[in-house]
Design a protein around this motif. Structure first.
Motif, mmCIF file in Angstrom:
data_model
loop_
_atom_site.group_PDB
_atom_site.id
_atom_site.type_symbol
_atom_site.label_atom_id
_atom_site.label_comp_id
_atom_site.label_asym_id
_atom_site.label_seq_id
_atom_site.Cartn_x
_atom_site.Cartn_y
_atom_site.Cartn_z
ATOM 1 N N ASN A 128 104.154 114.076 -24.369
ATOM 2 C CA ASN A 128 104.832 113.158 -23.381
ATOM 3 C C ASN A 128 106.537 113.906 -23.434
ATOM 4 O O ASN A 128 107.079 113.690 -22.104
ATOM 5 N N TYR A 136 102.117 111.992 -11.416
ATOM 6 C CA TYR A 136 102.050 111.888 -13.401
ATOM 7 C C TYR A 136 102.517 109.913 -13.306
ATOM 8 O O TYR A 136 103.167 109.707 -12.338
ATOM 9 N N CYS A 146 108.951 108.577 -24.643
ATOM 10 C CA CYS A 146 107.626 109.442 -24.963
ATOM 11 C C CYS A 146 107.268 109.003 -25.974
ATOM 12 O O CYS A 146 105.642 108.908 -26.243
ATOM 13 N N PHE A 171 107.357 103.296 -19.684
ATOM 14 C CA PHE A 171 108.248 104.165 -19.980
ATOM 15 C C PHE A 171 109.620 103.488 -20.431
ATOM 16 O O PHE A 171 109.897 102.746 -19.221
ATOM 17 N N ARG A 209 102.787 105.826 -21.523
ATOM 18 C CA ARG A 209 101.681 106.791 -21.199
ATOM 19 C C ARG A 209 101.507 107.060 -20.434
ATOM 20 O O ARG A 209 102.157 106.717 -19.196
ATOM 21 N N ILE A 210 101.148 108.390 -19.957
ATOM 22 C CA ILE A 210 101.439 109.310 -18.427
ATOM 23 C C ILE A 210 99.946 110.214 -19.013
ATOM 24 O O ILE A 210 99.596 110.631 -19.020
ATOM 25 N N HIS A 223 100.673 113.084 -28.390
ATOM 26 C CA HIS A 223 100.674 112.242 -27.689
ATOM 27 C C HIS A 223 102.004 112.251 -27.434
ATOM 28 O O HIS A 223 102.945 112.847 -25.723
ATOM 29 N N THR A 224 102.817 112.189 -29.067
ATOM 30 C CA THR A 224 104.474 112.372 -28.472
ATOM 31 C C THR A 224 105.451 113.516 -28.131
ATOM 32 O O THR A 224 105.914 113.857 -27.259
ATOM 33 N N ILE A 229 103.041 106.836 -14.736
ATOM 34 C CA ILE A 229 103.571 106.635 -16.171
ATOM 35 C C ILE A 229 104.191 105.393 -16.319
ATOM 36 O O ILE A 229 104.940 104.283 -15.487
#
Length: 225
Positions: A30, A156, A140, A161, A144-145, A26-27, A158
Motif C-alpha cells: 500500500n 485502484y 497504508c 484510507f 485496503r487497495i 500489506h502495508t 481504495i
C-alpha cells in the motif's frame, strides 16, 4: 508434557510470525502504491485551469450534476437538478474575480442576484494526501487497495484510507485512476454500491464558459448576502 507445551508455543510463534509478515507485506504494498499516486498528483499543484464535474442520484431531489470551471481568477459553478418528474432546476454562479453573480432557473421562474459576497471554490481532490510519514504509514496499514477496471480505466479501489480530504468528508471508498492519480468516483458508505461519479479535466477551460446569461431574461432580486 514439556514437549507438548513447546510444540504449542512454537505453533503460536510461527502463526504470529506469519501474521506479522502478512501485515508488513500489506502495508509495504500500500505504501508503494500511495507514494506513486502522491508523486503523480504533484503535477496538479499549480494548475489554475481545470474543470470538475460531479454527478450523483439523490433520494430526495433526483439526479444532481455540478460543474465547476476555473481559469486564472475566473470561476463558474453550475448546478443542475433533474427531479423525479423530469423538471430541471439550474443554479449558475459566475465569479469574475471582481464580482460574483448568481442566476437561478426553475419552474418557479428565472431570478438573478448580482454582486454576491462570495462564490464556491472547488480544488482538485487528492484523496491520497497525508501530512506526515507516520500518518501515511498508518493510513497504508489500515487501508485496503485493490486493482479494478472502472469505466474502461485501470484504477485502484481504495477503502478506508485516512487522508486529509476523506477524514473530514467521511469518504469510505475512492476509485482513483492509476495513470493520472485523479479520483473518478467515491462513496461515503462502503456497504452501498452507489457511487458519486467525478471527472477532472486539466487545461481545457474556455473563456466562453464565463459569459453570463442574458440579464434581460431574469428578474433581478435584492441581494441579501
Amino acid at each position: 508434557m514439556e514437549k507438548k507445551k513447546f510444540r504449542i508455543g512454537r505453533i503460536i510463534l510461527i502463526t504470529l510470525a506469519i501474521v506479522i509478515l502478512g501485515v508488513l507485506i500489506h502495508t509495504i504494498r500500500n505504501f508503494i502504491i500511495i507514494s506513486k499516486l502522491q508523486d503523480t498528483f504533484k503535477q496538479y499543484a499549480d494548475v489554475d485551469n481545470y474543470h470538475i464535474k460531479i454527478s450523483y442520484d439523490n433520494e430526495q431531489t433526483g439526479h444532481v450534476e455540478t460543474n465547476f470551471y476555473r481559469k486564472d481568477n475566473k470561476k463558474a459553478y453550475f448546478i443542475e437538478i433533474t427531479n423525479f418528474s423530469g423538471d430541471i432546476t439550474r443554479m449558475l454562479t459566475y465569479d469574475s474575480g471582481k464580482r460574483v453573480d448568481f442566476f437561478s432557473d426553475s419552474a418557479e421562474g428565472k431570478n438573478a442576484y448580482l454582486g454576491k459576497d462570495s462564490s464556491p471554490d472547488f480544488k482538485i481532490t487528492n484523496g491520497t494526501e497525508t501530512e506526515s510519514f507516520f500518518q501515511k504509514l498508518m493510513a497504508c496499514l489500515l487501508a485496503r487497495i485493490k486493482s479494478i477496471e472502472y469505466n474502461g480505466k485501470s484504477c485502484y479501489e481504495i477503502t478506508n484510507f485516512i487522508s486529509l480530504d476523506y477524514m473530514y468528508e467521511g469518504v469510505s471508498v475512492s476509485i482513483v485512476d492509476k495513470e493520472t492519480a485523479l479520483e473518478i468516483a467515491r462513496k461515503w458508505d462502503a456497504t452501498k454500491s452507489q457511487l458519486e461519479e467525478r471527472l477532472t479535466e486539466i487545461n481545457n477551460v474556455d473563456d466562453s464558459l464565463f459569459v453570463e446569461p442574458n440579464i434581460a431574461e431574469y428578474d433581478i432580486k435584492e441581494n441579501n448576502t
